[in-house]
Structures are given as structure tokens and as C-alpha cells.
Design a protein around this motif. Structure first.
Motif, PDB file in Angstrom:
ATOM      1  N   ALA A  30       0.715  -1.087  -0.420  1.00 39.29           N
ATOM      2  CA  ALA A  30       0.069   0.215   0.018  1.00 39.29           C
ATOM      3  C   ALA A  30       0.536   0.958  -0.218  1.00 39.29           C
ATOM      4  CB  ALA A  30      -0.908   0.083   1.357  1.00 39.29           C
ATOM      5  N   ALA A  31       0.707   2.091  -0.773  1.00 35.94           N
ATOM      6  CA  ALA A  31       0.877   3.792  -0.567  1.00 35.94           C
ATOM      7  C   ALA A  31       1.074   4.592   0.439  1.00 35.94           C
ATOM      8  CB  ALA A  31       0.378   4.456  -1.530  1.00 35.94           C
ATOM      9  N   SER A  32       1.762   5.230   1.437  1.00 38.35           N
ATOM     10  CA  SER A  32       1.395   5.831   2.687  1.00 38.35           C
ATOM     11  C   SER A  32       0.464   7.336   2.045  1.00 38.35           C
ATOM     12  CB  SER A  32       2.609   6.349   3.296  1.00 38.35           C
ATOM     13  OG  SER A  32       3.623   5.138   3.852  1.00 38.35           O
ATOM     14  N   GLU A  33       0.823   7.745   0.511  1.00 39.71           N
ATOM     15  CA  GLU A  33       0.514   8.250   0.340  1.00 39.71           C
ATOM     16  C   GLU A  33       0.183   8.180  -1.422  1.00 39.71           C
ATOM     17  OE1 GLU A  33       2.202  12.604   2.049  1.00 39.71           O
ATOM     18  OE2 GLU A  33       3.585  11.687   2.500  1.00 39.71           O
ATOM     19  N   SER A  34      -1.282   9.047  -1.272  1.00 42.32           N
ATOM     20  CA  SER A  34      -1.867   8.349  -3.116  1.00 42.32           C
ATOM     21  C   SER A  34      -3.173   9.068  -3.244  1.00 42.32           C
ATOM     22  CB  SER A  34      -1.906   6.681  -2.871  1.00 42.32           C
ATOM     23  OG  SER A  34      -2.844   6.430  -4.492  1.00 42.32           O
ATOM     24  N   ASP A  35      -3.338   8.955  -4.162  1.00 44.60           N
ATOM     25  CA  ASP A  35      -4.991   9.896  -4.813  1.00 44.60           C
ATOM     26  C   ASP A  35      -5.866   9.142  -5.356  1.00 44.60           C
ATOM     27  OD1 ASP A  35      -3.247  11.975  -5.486  1.00 44.60           O
ATOM     28  OD2 ASP A  35      -2.398  11.780  -7.571  1.00 44.60           O
ATOM     29  N   LYS A  36      -5.757   7.717  -4.885  1.00 41.86           N
ATOM     30  CA  LYS A  36      -6.987   6.334  -4.805  1.00 41.86           C
ATOM     31  C   LYS A  36      -7.042   6.759  -3.651  1.00 41.86           C
ATOM     32  CE  LYS A  36      -3.791   3.513  -7.278  1.00 41.86           C
ATOM     33  NZ  LYS A  36      -3.850   2.010  -7.756  1.00 41.86           N
ATOM     34  N   LYS A  37      -8.440   6.177  -3.624  1.00 40.38           N
ATOM     35  CA  LYS A  37      -8.841   6.425  -2.694  1.00 40.38           C
ATOM     36  C   LYS A  37      -8.992   5.105  -1.366  1.00 40.38           C
ATOM     37  CE  LYS A  37     -13.896   5.959  -1.390  1.00 40.38           C
ATOM     38  NZ  LYS A  37     -15.572   6.331  -1.479  1.00 40.38           N
ATOM     39  N   ALA A  38      -8.941   5.608  -0.343  1.00 38.84           N
ATOM     40  CA  ALA A  38      -8.199   4.065   0.585  1.00 38.84           C
ATOM     41  C   ALA A  38      -9.286   3.511   1.213  1.00 38.84           C
ATOM     42  CB  ALA A  38      -7.692   5.209   1.667  1.00 38.84           C
ATOM     43  N   TYR A  39      -8.387   2.329   0.842  1.00 41.06           N
ATOM     44  CA  TYR A  39      -9.070   0.490   2.042  1.00 41.06           C
ATOM     45  C   TYR A  39      -8.497  -0.041   2.720  1.00 41.06           C
ATOM     46  CZ  TYR A  39     -12.636  -3.536   2.261  1.00 41.06           C
ATOM     47  OH  TYR A  39     -12.780  -3.917   2.870  1.00 41.06           O
ATOM     48  N   SER A  40      -8.799   0.271   4.252  1.00 42.26           N
ATOM     49  CA  SER A  40      -7.885  -0.662   4.684  1.00 42.26           C
ATOM     50  C   SER A  40      -8.682  -1.845   5.451  1.00 42.26           C
ATOM     51  CB  SER A  40      -7.435   0.458   6.135  1.00 42.26           C
ATOM     52  OG  SER A  40      -7.908   1.173   6.336  1.00 42.26           O
ATOM     53  N   ILE A  41      -7.948  -2.035   5.958  1.00 42.81           N
ATOM     54  CA  ILE A  41      -7.691  -3.998   7.132  1.00 42.81           C
ATOM     55  C   ILE A  41      -7.101  -4.244   8.032  1.00 42.81           C
ATOM     56  CG2 ILE A  41      -8.991  -5.723   7.446  1.00 42.81           C
ATOM     57  CD1 ILE A  41     -10.553  -6.337   4.387  1.00 42.81           C
ATOM     58  N   VAL A  42      -7.511  -4.476   8.919  1.00 41.88           N
ATOM     59  CA  VAL A  42      -6.265  -5.133  10.526  1.00 41.88           C
ATOM     60  C   VAL A  42      -6.656  -6.273   9.950  1.00 41.88           C
ATOM     61  CG1 VAL A  42      -5.578  -2.715  11.728  1.00 41.88           C
ATOM     62  CG2 VAL A  42      -7.557  -3.999  11.521  1.00 41.88           C
ATOM     63  N   ILE A  43      -5.652  -7.218  10.075  1.00 40.91           N
ATOM     64  CA  ILE A  43      -6.394  -8.221  10.156  1.00 40.91           C
ATOM     65  C   ILE A  43      -5.629  -8.840  11.684  1.00 40.91           C
ATOM     66  CG2 ILE A  43      -3.048  -9.712  10.516  1.00 40.91           C
ATOM     67  CD1 ILE A  43      -4.138 -11.511   8.821  1.00 40.91           C
ATOM     68  N   PRO A  44      -7.360  -9.875  11.368  1.00 43.36           N
ATOM     69  CA  PRO A  44      -7.049  -9.721  13.436  1.00 43.36           C
ATOM     70  C   PRO A  44      -5.725 -10.538  14.015  1.00 43.36           C
ATOM     71  CG  PRO A  44      -9.106 -10.446  12.527  1.00 43.36           C
ATOM     72  CD  PRO A  44      -7.685 -10.249  11.480  1.00 43.36           C
ATOM     73  N   PRO A  45      -4.871 -10.216  14.185  1.00 40.57           N
ATOM     74  CA  PRO A  45      -3.903 -10.907  14.764  1.00 40.57           C
ATOM     75  C   PRO A  45      -3.356 -12.406  14.797  1.00 40.57           C
ATOM     76  CG  PRO A  45      -4.075  -9.099  16.838  1.00 40.57           C
ATOM     77  CD  PRO A  45      -5.394  -8.676  15.423  1.00 40.57           C
ATOM     78  N   PRO A  46      -3.704 -13.863  15.038  1.00 35.26           N
ATOM     79  CA  PRO A  46      -3.078 -14.077  15.433  1.00 35.26           C
ATOM     80  C   PRO A  46      -1.911 -14.678  15.745  1.00 35.26           C
ATOM     81  CG  PRO A  46      -2.175 -14.719  13.270  1.00 35.26           C
ATOM     82  CD  PRO A  46      -2.752 -12.930  13.256  1.00 35.26           C
ATOM     83  N   ASN A  47      -2.223 -15.891  17.367  1.00 34.52           N
ATOM     84  CA  ASN A  47      -1.297 -15.824  18.169  1.00 34.52           C
ATOM     85  C   ASN A  47       0.055 -16.062  17.603  1.00 34.52           C
ATOM     86  OD1 ASN A  47      -2.969 -15.355  20.625  1.00 34.52           O
ATOM     87  ND2 ASN A  47      -2.935 -17.139  20.918  1.00 34.52           N
ATOM     88  N   VAL A  48       1.184 -15.809  17.976  1.00 31.07           N
ATOM     89  CA  VAL A  48       2.289 -16.032  17.893  1.00 31.07           C
ATOM     90  C   VAL A  48       2.879 -17.547  18.046  1.00 31.07           C
ATOM     91  CG1 VAL A  48       3.632 -15.502  19.442  1.00 31.07           C
ATOM     92  CG2 VAL A  48       4.823 -15.135  17.593  1.00 31.07           C
ATOM     93  N   THR A  49       2.646 -18.229  18.884  1.00 26.09           N
ATOM     94  CA  THR A  49       2.069 -19.651  18.954  1.00 26.09           C
ATOM     95  C   THR A  49       1.722 -19.977  17.639  1.00 26.09           C
ATOM     96  OG1 THR A  49       0.576 -19.845  20.797  1.00 26.09           O
ATOM     97  CG2 THR A  49       2.485 -19.003  21.343  1.00 26.09           C
ATOM     98  N   GLY A  50       0.094 -20.222  16.942  1.00 24.70           N
ATOM     99  CA  GLY A  50      -1.179 -20.548  16.731  1.00 24.70           C
ATOM    100  C   GLY A  50       0.216 -21.304  15.181  1.00 24.70           C
ATOM    101  N   ALA A  51      -1.179 -22.741  14.469  1.00 22.58           N
ATOM    102  CA  ALA A  51      -0.918 -22.483  13.504  1.00 22.58           C
ATOM    103  C   ALA A  51      -2.390 -22.958  13.087  1.00 22.58           C
ATOM    104  CB  ALA A  51      -0.710 -24.052  13.703  1.00 22.58           C
ATOM    105  N   LEU A  52      -2.766 -22.281  11.400  1.00 24.15           N
ATOM    106  CA  LEU A  52      -3.636 -21.868  11.188  1.00 24.15           C
ATOM    107  C   LEU A  52      -4.786 -23.593  10.584  1.00 24.15           C
ATOM    108  CD1 LEU A  52      -4.534 -19.658   8.565  1.00 24.15           C
ATOM    109  CD2 LEU A  52      -4.123 -22.137   6.903  1.00 24.15           C
ATOM    110  N   HIS A  53      -5.825 -22.949  11.706  1.00 20.53           N
ATOM    111  CA  HIS A  53      -7.239 -24.075  11.806  1.00 20.53           C
ATOM    112  C   HIS A  53      -7.962 -23.268  10.521  1.00 20.53           C
ATOM    113  CE1 HIS A  53      -9.043 -20.762  14.212  1.00 20.53           C
ATOM    114  NE2 HIS A  53      -7.997 -20.501  15.551  1.00 20.53           N
ATOM    115  N   MET A  54      -9.294 -23.982  10.980  1.00 21.74           N
ATOM    116  CA  MET A  54     -10.162 -23.189   9.931  1.00 21.74           C
ATOM    117  C   MET A  54     -10.466 -22.267  10.129  1.00 21.74           C
ATOM    118  SD  MET A  54     -11.521 -24.762   7.333  1.00 21.74           S
ATOM    119  CE  MET A  54     -11.494 -26.740   6.924  1.00 21.74           C
ATOM    120  N   GLY A  55     -10.624 -21.962  11.543  1.00 20.37           N
ATOM    121  CA  GLY A  55     -11.141 -20.567  12.591  1.00 20.37           C
ATOM    122  C   GLY A  55     -10.307 -19.028  11.115  1.00 20.37           C
ATOM    123  N   HIS A  56      -8.772 -19.569  11.477  1.00 12.63           N
ATOM    124  CA  HIS A  56      -8.710 -18.421  10.813  1.00 12.63           C
ATOM    125  C   HIS A  56      -8.109 -18.468   9.321  1.00 12.63           C
ATOM    126  CE1 HIS A  56      -5.331 -20.051  14.368  1.00 12.63           C
ATOM    127  NE2 HIS A  56      -5.678 -17.788  14.551  1.00 12.63           N
TER     128      HIS A  56
END
Length: 890
Positions: A30-56
Motif C-alpha cells: 500500500a502507498a502511504s500517500e496516494s491519489d487513489k481512494k483508501a481501503y484498509s483492513i487490519v488482520i485479527p492478529p493470530p497468536n504467535v504460537t498458533g497454527a492455521l485452523h479452520m477459523g483462521h
């Protein structure tokens, strides 16, 4: 210029190659500054201990669909990735390592232990990030954050200090969830409840001054009676009106405790008298506050009875329970024991039974913060979808309790508070103070507790973008566009982000919150290792490919309805991937030498079939845009599936063959262009759902211009939009009438079991001149797709005597049958089929007439048997009709 595709689609090499390409080229950036309209999502941060499960897998697939879609729509998209330090979970992992070495964390000391955790993180933590990449997640990985990195730690400390200065953080002795093994407070979400077969012990408490009179109280945790400081009755319960204000004698302990009246008591439960133990029950704690009762803690941090338990001091809580029960029985204070099902809370990491425990902790006063968070949803600044979750949100927020934010572990954000050993003053500061702010003493020691993991997570939408510094990212991307998350953390995380975002940024953290459902097994049961019904996403991806897996999740992601997932469904969408691949191979073989550059749609000689597919493509683009905008992923996926399989592959590819192979040069060019245009647009429509296969095919297609018109990746190509220029309502409707006629002829062929290789004669009797004109205009298509050698089209033609008939709208389809089928052989075959189905009907009927089966079998099994009987009866009716038609030919 076309490029040939391999005969079969092999996903793994394709997925690895394209993900590396996208990453290396910076397409996720993503560009910090842009003429384009912005769209943003923050990921629900998985636990650093985690492994991918169906919910993820579900959660991140849905986010990736949105991000790829918006990127293609021309937005400047930031999908902020990162992981959570997961205090207790991570500390437990490293403590288990130490235990294997014959050590514990105290052998290392705090600083060395924390160094060991960082070492573990560097070597083994964050494997889930690689797994998310395998899923195709197009996060801006260059911006990846960690809840304990330097920037986020600064944000956490800033927030704590500011809340303390605002009078919103305080310390107090209150009841919290406590793990006797981990020796720390736990949040409600960190307590996992399981149903157990327990007991309800009914105990006699003598009334002081009234020999022979006693009240009976019931408890599931008799060891806590050592800390009873009252018994309570309902103020309107006439049975005990005379007891209120008197005292009873606590058995075994000999302490006199008052009888109080409180609305909390349920008159219908047990005897209507309850024991009150303010230091060991959350409800009792509140009753104790209302009546000024003492709080007697009878356990230590390890769940061992302390000195307040007198003769039971030093016993483990469950050992003490057995001794207390025996002593009550011996003293004549045990009235009776009932079996009693109960939900027992355990620590989510070590499974130890959790205790409500009286402890000095740090709290955030959340009621003032919650008011704005409730108003933000009510005013529409933030939408919660599906809307039904709004009421859950309001209920939680309007009955909110102060938030215990301290944890008695070492791994986490250490609370920035220092105690003066000289005067007792508490100093809360950004930096380590040199001396006490009150008395000037340098005898300071820092609080040993760390903050609840959810504290740092609550700041995630703005801390990840550089706050408290005023960064370009914050200006461009905050508030974020959408949060995709599960309902289980609506309060623990979403509500807290709302409160913190509004308090520190003066804006909501996201415009939309989309709450997805749970992924369950095929029978609707929750997946768990103990049940053996867990479907592993990585194994599934290995077996079926990422695109098939992603499309399956999207296709079943209906709002407010849990996903019932079975491997055969994933296998079904692997077949869909293969269908797309084979359709592309057919198209490419017939686009050899075709160049779309310079070809204009409006100058081509388009058939009704061409206009129909373009019209349907245009409608599909409209539906996908509308449904994705409303987070109706399953409707988007189904619209794409329907168009791809049932319209493009099943119809248009077949329609195109006659003009590609036998048409005039003008018609061949028109069909090639429409074929290319439809496939190219379809790939772009599918890309957010199936990124890998669409990129691989798209790269093989001829392009219609330079980099601006035909970029280097499908990721950078524009997402198809609805266009008025592709509306062919009349032609599409007429073509669908033709397709209905072809379908009718095919039905007759199927009923009569005419081999696909054999051509037949067909008569179309049209009730209107309009219908006759449409059919004549498309007679080549009808003949080719229905395998007709002799097609007669006329106005109100009489039905031949020996003809099978189908009616579609104002057209009658007649298929003369004499000489087309072996009447005797077909009659014999049908009679055998009817005899076979009669035996099945008899078997199902007997089963359903048996009370032993109907009354004892599960309702769903009985329903299935009834359905089998209905299906068999319907099949028999169809066979009888076919038999009648055959016999009419004799």
C-alpha cells in the motif's frame, strides 16, 4: 499471442510461483500517500504460537477476497498483518521447554526468561504467517507488526499512562478468574467451560439461639463454605421472613454469620436459601458489597487452603473438599446429595480448574468509554453485520464491568507503575522514574505484573499505523474500512477497539464489522481434536489446492449461518477449478492466431447467443458487486459458479463451436472475440476468490493493449463493472427460449434413452409467429446442440400420432419415435426397472410401518427413510409414464 495450458491443472507449483511473483513485485504493498481512494483492513492478529485452523482459514479468505476485489477496483489497499504476543500461551510454550530441561522460569530469573521467549519467537514463532501466505493472503507483509515490537510497546505505555492520568485506571481488591497452576488472572474468554457430572450437596446451617432449627443451603463447591460470611434469602420469601437479621452458625468453623435479604436469590432453586462467599463467587461478591460483608479468602495462589481454613490449612482444594464432606456427614450437618450437571471453567492453556479469587489487580474503568462506543453503532458510524449481533453488542456494553488488565506472568507489556517503598506512593510514567514523585525517595520498584494481551490488541487499528506519532499511514488509512472477525471476540476485542479508538483517535476504528460464523463438521458439530472431526486446512490445501478450498469457504459463508464443511464439498469445488481450466484450454485452442487488439465489439456480427452470454456476464458482474458490497460472499460465489458452469461452459462453449469450425470469417472473428472477452472478464471476476488458477490462465490469454490496458498481473487489472453497453435484454430472453427448446429435446432423448451419437427428427409447433421467427433464426444452434438431423419449424403444426411431446412456453416439441427406439427391448428394460423399484418401495414402507423403528430411531434417520420412499415413488411414476409412451408405439 496465446500460450498453451497443461492438460490438467496442478495447483502446487502454480501457487508457489505466483505468490513469490506477487510478493517480489510488491503487488500487496500500500502507498502511504496516494491519489487513489483508501481501503484498509487490519488482520485479527493470530497468536504467535498458533497454527492455521479452520477459523483462521475462513477469516483470512474473506478478508483476502475483499482486499483483492478493492485493489482491482482501483483502491489504495492496506491489509495490515501481524501477530499477537499471546502472553500466557507463549509463556507456557517456553515453560514446557524449560521443564523438559529440568528447570523452571524462576531458575532463569525474569530478564533471562524473557530473553529466552524472544529467542523462541525468533526461531519458532510466527509459523502461521507462512501458512497465511500459503492460503494466498495478500497482506502488506513489509508492514508486519507484533504486539510487543518497539512501536506498539510505546503505544501501549502511552495509553496506560494517559488512562491513569484521566482517572480511568485504578487498583483494587476484587474477584477475578484465577488459574492456580499459571498463577495469574484470566479474562473470561481465557476460561473454557466444559459440562461435567457434578453434585449438589445440601448442608444444614443451625440457626443461632433456636435449638433444633436450621436452614439448608446447597452448594457445588463445599470447600468454599470455609469463607462464608452470610446466608441470603429473597426479601419476598415469606418462609424465611422471620430469619432476616438473625444469625446462623457456620458448620465445622463455628463462625456466626448473618441472614440477609437480597433480590439475587432465586426462591425456586433448592430451598431458597443460599450461602454467600464474597471472596470465592462473582455473584456473592456483589451481594457482599451491597451488605457490607467480610471477604474471607480461604485459598492461596496455588489453590491450597490457607490459614483462614483453620483445620484444613495446607490441603489442596479438592483434597479439602473430601475431608469437609466427611466431617459434615460425621457432624450430622449433611442433609442430602443430588447429582447435578454443571459447567466447570478451566484455564484455556493448562486446563486447570479456575477459581474465582480475591486479588489486588489493576482495572480500567470502562463505563465512560463504553457510552461513546454504543452511540457510534447506534448512530451508524460503525455497522455490525449481520445486524443481529448489534443487540449482543449493546447488551454487553450496557452491562459492562470494569476490565481487569493485570496478569501475574512475565511475558507481556510490563505495567509502567513504580511503588515507593518509603511512602507507598504509586508513580505511573512513560519512562522509569529516578525518584518518587511524592517524597523524592529513590527506593522504587516496578510493578511485576504485565498487561492483559487484549490491552495491546485493543489498540491494534491505530498502533499498527504508528500512533502515538502522527504518521502518513494514520492520515490515509484510519479509520479502517472493515473488520472481519468471529462472534466469540465481539466483546473481548471488537468492543475494546471501539472504546480505545474513540478515546484516543476521536474516531471509530472501522466503518463496518463483519461477523462470520463458525466452521463446523458435516453434521453441524463443533470441530475438536477429542471428537476426531477436525479438518486441517493445510492438509486440505495439499490435497485439493488453495483455490478449491477458498472457493468452498466463500460458497458456504452465508450471513448468520454456520458452515457445515465436508471434504466431498471441497472435492466438488476442485472439480469446479478443473472445469474452469478445461474451459480455458478449449478457448485457447480456438483462439490460436486471434488478436483482440483493434477489435471493437460494436463492429462485430453478433448472434443472439453472443449477446446472451455478454448480457449474462454483465448481470453476473452486477450481482457480484452488489453481494460483495453487502458481505454476502456465498451469493457472490454462487453467481460466479452458476455463470461459469451452467452458462459459459455448458451453453456458450457449445454454441461457439459451430461458428468457430464452420462459420464465415466475420462470424468466426465475432465468436472468438466474445469467447476471449467473456473468459478474460470471468477470470477477473473470479480472481478474488480463486487467485492462483485465474492468474495462471489469464497470463496465457492474448492481451488487448499495453501495460495500462493489459497490466503484468491480473491483480492489477480492473475489476469488471456493469455496463449499459452490454444490456441485451430482448436477445437474451429470446436465446433463453431457444435454450429451453434444446433442453426439452434433450429431455425426450434422455427419457427414450436415445444414444448421444444418434441424430433425431424434431418438429417445433409454434403458437405465435414471434416464436416461429425466433426458432428459425436459431435453427442451426438447435440442430447442433440437440443432435437434430431433420428440424421442421412451423405455425401450429398437428402432433404426429407416434410422437413424444414436451411443451415449453408457446412452443410444442414433437419427436417422432417410430424407428428411433427398439420398442420391445425398451419395454422389457422399463418393466425390470419398475420391478426393482417396487421392491425398494416395499422395503422402505415396511421399515416405516414398524413402531420399533419409527419410535426408537433418531428423527433425522426416520426423515431420511421417508425421503427415500418419496424419491422411489416419484421414480416409479416417471418409469410408468415412459412405459406408457413406449407401449403407445406398438
Amino acid at each position: 499471442m496465446t500460450r498453451e495450458l497443461t492438460k490438467g491443472y496442478e495447483p502446487h507449483d502454480v501457487e508457489k510461483r505466483w505468490y513469490e511473483e506477487w510478493s517480489e513485485k510488491g503487488y500487496f504493498r500500500a502507498a502511504s500517500e496516494s491519489d487513489k481512494k483508501a481501503y484498509s483492513i487490519v488482520i485479527p492478529p493470530p497468536n504467535v504460537t498458533g497454527a492455521l485452523h479452520m477459523g483462521h482459514a475462513l477469516n483470512n479468505t474473506l478478508q483476502d477476497i475483499l482486499c483483492r476485489w478493492k485493489r482491482m477496483q482501483g483502491y489504495n489497499v492496506l491489509w495490515m498483518p501481524g501477530t499477537d504476543h499471546a502472553g500466557i500461551a507463549t509463556q507456557n510454550v517456553v515453560e514446557r521447554q524449560l521443564a523438559a530441561e529440568g528447570k523452571d522460569r524462576h531458575d532463569l530469573g525474569r530478564e533471562a526468561f524473557i530473553d529466552r521467549v524472544w529467542q523462541w519467537k525468533g526461531e519458532s514463532g510466527g509459523q502461521i504467517i507462512g501458512q497465511l501466505k500459503r492460503l494466498g493472503a495478500s497482506c502488506d507483509w513489509e508492514r508486519e507488526r507484533f504486539t510487543m515490537d518497539e512501536g506498539l510497546s510505546k503505544a501501549v505505555r502511552t495509553v496506560f499512562v494517559k488512562l491513569y492520568e484521566d482517572g480511568l485506571i485504578y487498583r483494587d481488591n476484587r474477584l477475578i478468574n484465577w488459574c492456580p497452576r499459571c498463577h495469574t488472572a484470566l479474562s473470561d474468554i481465557e476460561v473454557e467451560h466444559e459440562d461435567h457430572k457434578g453434585h449438589l450437596w445440601h448442608i444444614r446451617y443451625p440457626v443461632v439461639g433456636e435449638p433444633g432449627r436450621f436452614v439448608i443451603v446447597a452448594t457445588t463447591r463445599p470447600e468454599t463454605m470455609l469463607g462464608d460470611t452470610a446466608v441470603a434469602v429473597h426479601p419476598d420469601d415469606e418462609r424465611y421472613a422471620d430469619l432476616v437479621g438473625k444469625k446462623v452458625l457456620l458448620p465445622l468453623v463455628g463462625r456466626e454469620i448473618p441472614v440477609v435479604a437480597d433480590d439475587y436469590v432465586d426462591r425456586e432453586f433448592g430451598t431458597g436459601v443460599v450461602k454467600i462467599t464474597p471472596a470465592h463467587d462473582f455473584n456473592d461478591f456483589e451481594v457482599g458489597l451491597r451488605h457490607g460483608l467480610d471477604k474471607i479468602n480461604v485459598l492461596d495462589e496455588s489453590g491450597i487452603i490457607n490459614s483462614a481454613g483453620k483445620q484444613y490449612e495446607g490441603m489442596d482444594r479438592f483434597e479439602a473438599r473430601k475431608r469437609i464432606l466427611a466431617d459434615l456427614e460425621a457432624a450430622g450437618n449433611m442433609d442430602k446429595v443430588d447429582d447435578h450437571p454443571m459447567s466447570v471453567g478451566g484455564c484455556y492453556r493448562c486446563k486447570t480448574v479456575v477459581e474465582p479469587y480475591l486479588s489486588l489487580q489493576w482495572y480500567v474503568k470502562v463505563a465512560p468509554l463504553a457510552e461513546r462506543a454504543v452511540e457510534a453503532v447506534k448512530s451508524g458510524k460503525t455497522r455490525i453485520l449481520p445486524k443481529q449481533w448489534e443487540n449482543t453488542y449493546y447488551d454487553w456494553m450496557e452491562n459492562i464491568r470494569d476490565w481487569c488488565v493485570s496478569r501475574q506472568i512475565w511475558w507481556g507489556h510490563r505495567i509502567p507503575a513504580w511503588f515507593c517503598d518509603h511512602c507507598g506512593e504509586i508513580t505511573v510514567a512513560m519512562e522509569t522514574p529516578e525518584k518518587c514523585s511524592k517524597c523524592g525517595s529513590d527506593e522504587l520498584r516496578q510493578e511485576t505484573d504485565v498487561l492483559d494481551t487484549w490491552f495491546s490488541s485493543a489498540l491494534w487499528p491505530f498502533s499498527t499505523m504508528g500512533w502515538p506519532d502522527q504518521t502518513a499511514e494514520l492520515k490515509t488509512f484510519y479509520p479502517t474500512s472493515c473488520l472481519v472477525t468471529g462472534f466469540d471476540i465481539l466483546f473481548f476485542w471488537v468492543a475494546r477497539m471501539m472504546m480505545m479508538g474513540l478515546h484516543f483517535m476521536d474516531e471509530v476504528p472501522f466503518a463496518d464489522v463483519y461477523i462470520h460464523a463458525l466452521v463446523r463438521d458435516a453434521h453441524g458439530h463443533k470441530m475438536s481434536k477429542s471428537k476426531g472431526n477436525v479438518i486441517d486446512p493445510l492438509t486440505t490445501i495439499e490435497q485439493y489446492g488453495t483455490d478449491a478450498f477458498r472457493f468452498t469457504l466463500a460458497a458456504f459463508a452465508a450471513q448468520g449461518r454456520d458452515i457445515k464443511l465436508a471434504e466431498d464439498r471441497i472435492a466438488g469445488y476442485r472439480n469446479f477449478c478443473n472445469k474452469v481450466w478445461n474451459a480455458a484450454r478449449f478457448s485457447l485452442m480456438n483462439l490460436e492466431g486471434f488478436d483482440p487488439k483493434g477489435v471493437a465489439l460494436e463492429q462485430l456480427e453478433l448472434s443472439q447467443g453472443d449477446k446472451w452470454i455478454l448480457h449474462r456476464l454483465n448481470e453476473t458482474a452486477r450481482i457480484v458487486d452488489e453481494t460483495l458490497t453487502g458481505y454476502r460472499y456465498n451469493e457472490s460465489a454462487m453467481a460466479l459458479y452458476q455463470f461459469t458452469w451452467s452458462e459459459f461452459c455448458d451453453w456458450y462453449l457449445e454454441l461457439s463451436k459451430q461458428d468457430i469450425y464452420n462459420g464465415t470469417p466475420e462470424r468466426k472473428l465475432a465468436v472468438q472475440y466474445v469467447l476471449w472477452y467473456t473468459l478474460e472478464n470471468l477470470l477477473r471476476l473470479l480472481h478474488p476468490f480463486m487467485p492462483f488458477i485465474t492468474e495462471e490462465i489469464w497470463q496465457a490469454l492474448p492481451k488487448d493493449g499495453g501495460e495500462e490496458i493489459s497490466p503484468s498481473s491480473i491483480m492489477l487489472a480492473p475489476y469488471p463493472e456493469y455496463s449499459d453497453d452490454l444490456v441485451f435484454t430482448k436477445d437474451a430472453a429470446e436465446m433463453e427460449r431457444v435454450m429451453s427448446v434444446i433442453g426439452g429435446i434433450r429431455n425426450i432423448r434422455g427419457e427414450m434413452e436415445v444414444p448421444p451419437s444418434k441424430t433425431i427428427a424434431v418438429i417445433l409447433s409454434c403458437d405465435t409467429e414471434t416464436a416461429q421467427t425466433i426458432m428459425k433464426h436459431n435453427e442451426n444452434a438447435i440442430s447442433a446442440l440437440a443432435r437434430v438431423s431433420d428440424l421442421a419449424i412451423g405455425y401450429k403444426i398437428e402432433k404426429p400420432e407416434d410422437a413424444s411431446i414436451q411443451v415449453t412456453g408457446d412452443i410444442r416439441i414433437y419427436v417422432p419415435l417410430k424407428g428411433m427406439v427398439d420398442v420391445a427391448a425398451e419395454e422389457e428394460r422399463l418393466l425390470k426397472e419398475i420391478s426393482k423399484i417396487d421392491k425398494e418401495i416395499e422395503m422402505f414402507s415396511k421399515k416405516l410401518e414398524s413402531p420399533a423403528f419409527v419410535d426408537r430411531a433418531p428423527a433425522d434417520i426416520v426423515a431420511k427413510e421417508r425421503m427415500k420412499l418419496t424419491d422411489a415413488a416419484c421414480k416409479r411414476q416417471v418409469l410408468e409414464e415412459s412405459l406408457g409412451k413406449i407401449r403407445s408405439l406398438k
